[in-house]
Design a protein around this motif. Structure first.
Motif, PDB file in Angstrom:
ATOM      1  N   LEU A 149       0.826  -1.208   0.000  1.00  0.00           N
ATOM      2  CA  LEU A 149       0.000   0.000   0.000  1.00  0.00           C
ATOM      3  C   LEU A 149       0.859   1.257   0.000  1.00  0.00           C
ATOM      4  O   LEU A 149       0.542   2.240  -0.677  1.00  0.00           O
ATOM      5  CB  LEU A 149      -0.940  -0.008   1.200  1.00  0.00           C
ATOM      6  CG  LEU A 149      -2.068  -1.041   1.160  1.00  0.00           C
ATOM      7  CD1 LEU A 149      -2.874  -0.988   2.445  1.00  0.00           C
ATOM      8  CD2 LEU A 149      -2.965  -0.826  -0.044  1.00  0.00           C
ATOM      9  N   ARG A 150       1.924   1.226   0.778  1.00  0.00           N
ATOM     10  CA  ARG A 150       2.817   2.395   0.802  1.00  0.00           C
ATOM     11  C   ARG A 150       3.412   2.651  -0.570  1.00  0.00           C
ATOM     12  O   ARG A 150       3.556   3.804  -1.001  1.00  0.00           O
ATOM     13  CB  ARG A 150       3.919   2.181   1.834  1.00  0.00           C
ATOM     14  CG  ARG A 150       3.447   2.319   3.279  1.00  0.00           C
ATOM     15  CD  ARG A 150       4.556   1.982   4.252  1.00  0.00           C
ATOM     16  NE  ARG A 150       4.174   2.278   5.626  1.00  0.00           N
ATOM     17  CZ  ARG A 150       4.888   1.942   6.696  1.00  0.00           C
ATOM     18  NH1 ARG A 150       6.039   1.272   6.526  1.00  0.00           N
ATOM     19  NH2 ARG A 150       4.472   2.249   7.899  1.00  0.00           N
ATOM     20  N   LEU A 208       2.044   1.889  -3.404  1.00  0.00           N
ATOM     21  CA  LEU A 208       0.986   2.259  -4.342  1.00  0.00           C
ATOM     22  C   LEU A 208       0.383   3.633  -4.060  1.00  0.00           C
ATOM     23  O   LEU A 208      -0.469   4.094  -4.825  1.00  0.00           O
ATOM     24  CB  LEU A 208      -0.136   1.206  -4.306  1.00  0.00           C
ATOM     25  CG  LEU A 208       0.189  -0.132  -4.974  1.00  0.00           C
ATOM     26  CD1 LEU A 208      -0.884  -1.154  -4.640  1.00  0.00           C
ATOM     27  CD2 LEU A 208       0.315   0.044  -6.487  1.00  0.00           C
ATOM     28  N   ALA A 209       0.801   4.275  -2.996  1.00  0.00           N
ATOM     29  CA  ALA A 209       0.187   5.550  -2.597  1.00  0.00           C
ATOM     30  C   ALA A 209       0.677   6.716  -3.452  1.00  0.00           C
ATOM     31  O   ALA A 209       1.190   7.722  -2.943  1.00  0.00           O
ATOM     32  CB  ALA A 209       0.449   5.806  -1.120  1.00  0.00           C
ATOM     33  N   LEU A 215       0.014   3.900  -9.322  1.00  0.00           N
ATOM     34  CA  LEU A 215      -1.221   3.154  -9.566  1.00  0.00           C
ATOM     35  C   LEU A 215      -1.423   2.937 -11.060  1.00  0.00           C
ATOM     36  O   LEU A 215      -1.842   1.855 -11.493  1.00  0.00           O
ATOM     37  CB  LEU A 215      -2.416   3.910  -8.986  1.00  0.00           C
ATOM     38  CG  LEU A 215      -2.585   3.899  -7.474  1.00  0.00           C
ATOM     39  CD1 LEU A 215      -3.716   4.831  -7.060  1.00  0.00           C
ATOM     40  CD2 LEU A 215      -2.863   2.491  -6.959  1.00  0.00           C
ATOM     41  N   SER A 220      -3.454   2.399   3.983  1.00  0.00           N
ATOM     42  CA  SER A 220      -4.666   2.206   3.194  1.00  0.00           C
ATOM     43  C   SER A 220      -5.295   3.543   2.828  1.00  0.00           C
ATOM     44  O   SER A 220      -5.744   3.757   1.689  1.00  0.00           O
ATOM     45  CB  SER A 220      -5.663   1.353   3.982  1.00  0.00           C
ATOM     46  OG  SER A 220      -6.886   1.208   3.284  1.00  0.00           O
ATOM     47  N   THR A 264      -3.293   5.266   0.045  1.00  0.00           N
ATOM     48  CA  THR A 264      -3.543   4.663  -1.263  1.00  0.00           C
ATOM     49  C   THR A 264      -4.932   5.029  -1.776  1.00  0.00           C
ATOM     50  O   THR A 264      -5.118   5.258  -2.974  1.00  0.00           O
ATOM     51  CB  THR A 264      -3.396   3.134  -1.182  1.00  0.00           C
ATOM     52  OG1 THR A 264      -2.082   2.817  -0.738  1.00  0.00           O
ATOM     53  CG2 THR A 264      -3.631   2.478  -2.532  1.00  0.00           C
ATOM     54  N   SER A 265      -5.913   5.100  -0.864  1.00  0.00           N
ATOM     55  CA  SER A 265      -7.264   5.495  -1.268  1.00  0.00           C
ATOM     56  C   SER A 265      -7.272   6.904  -1.848  1.00  0.00           C
ATOM     57  O   SER A 265      -7.900   7.169  -2.881  1.00  0.00           O
ATOM     58  CB  SER A 265      -8.212   5.420  -0.070  1.00  0.00           C
ATOM     59  OG  SER A 265      -8.327   4.097   0.413  1.00  0.00           O
TER      60      SER A 265
END
Length: 224
Positions: A20-21, A23-24, A29, A113, A116-117
């Protein structure tokens, strides 16, 4: 470097905190999405897809690799110097994941999380901005635009259980659509077998959150 017999689980799996880190970031992404579409990809492939320098793509690929989002695919390489990447797993679902202690939430995981959101919202916003630009440019011509895009934003009044049921219904429909024209690993299938004509890539964002009011719905009666 991964060996040919390295297992690569591709079923639905929750993302780790490190994934997640990594992909943030909206560009990472996008890169992750492009690698998934291709199945395997080089930095040059992604750079050509996105129209950005290959050295920039390589930098972000290294971050994704360190976070465990992608792994090398030596079986697809032309030689030992050729670096080819594939997704470490098919799904990177995330949300309110508990820690090892029952009833306790992993704060670091929740923070990753959340980051990433928010990157996902930017990822969608970038595509929507391009969509609006396409509509604006086409309005100046007689040809018009065939660009497809829908954005629906509203407030709903329902119980928490009704919100849960709505989320389950929409999530199931999105997951069903996500399997169209893709193999079991999420790679684009040639010929678009599930669609009539030529399939296109669409970007979707579904979000639902409690709208906590800043003031009570019903003001208290005034006292004399």
């Amino acid at each position: 470097m991964a060996s040919d017999d390295t297992p690569r689980p591709m079923g639905p799996r929750h993302a780790s905190r490190d994934q997640l880190r990594a992909l943030a970031h909206p560009l990472r992404l996008e890169i992750m999405t492009r690698v998934g579409r291709r199945g395997t990809a080089r930095a040059a492939d992604i750079a050509a897809d996105l129209g950005i320098p290959a050295n920039s793509v390589s930098y972000h690929l290294r971050i994704l690799a360190r976070g465990g989002v992608i792994v090398e695919a030596p079986e697809a390489a032309r030689d030992r110097r050729d670096r080819v990447w594939t997704l470490a797993q098919h799904s990177f679902e995330h949300g309110q994941r508990a820690s090892n202690n029952p009833g306790e939430r992993d704060r670091d995981y929740l923070d990753a999380s959340a980051a990433t959101s928010l990157a996902g919202i930017d990822w969608f916003r970038n595509a929507w901005t391009r969509h609006l630009a396409t509509l604006r440019d086409s309005s100046a011509t007689s040809e018009g635009s065939s660009s497809q895009g829908t954005l629906l934003a509203m407030d709903l009044r329902m119980s928490p259980q009704q919100a849960k049921e709505l989320t389950a219904t929409i999530t199931a429909a999105i997951k069903d659509a996500n399997r169209l024209n893709r193999d079991e690993h999420g790679v684009h299938l040639p010929g678009d077998p599930d669609s009539e004509g030529c399939a296109q890539d669409f970007r979707i964002l579904f979000a639902i959150t409690e709208d906590s009011p800043s003031a009570p719905d019903h003001p208290a009666p005034h006292s004399d």
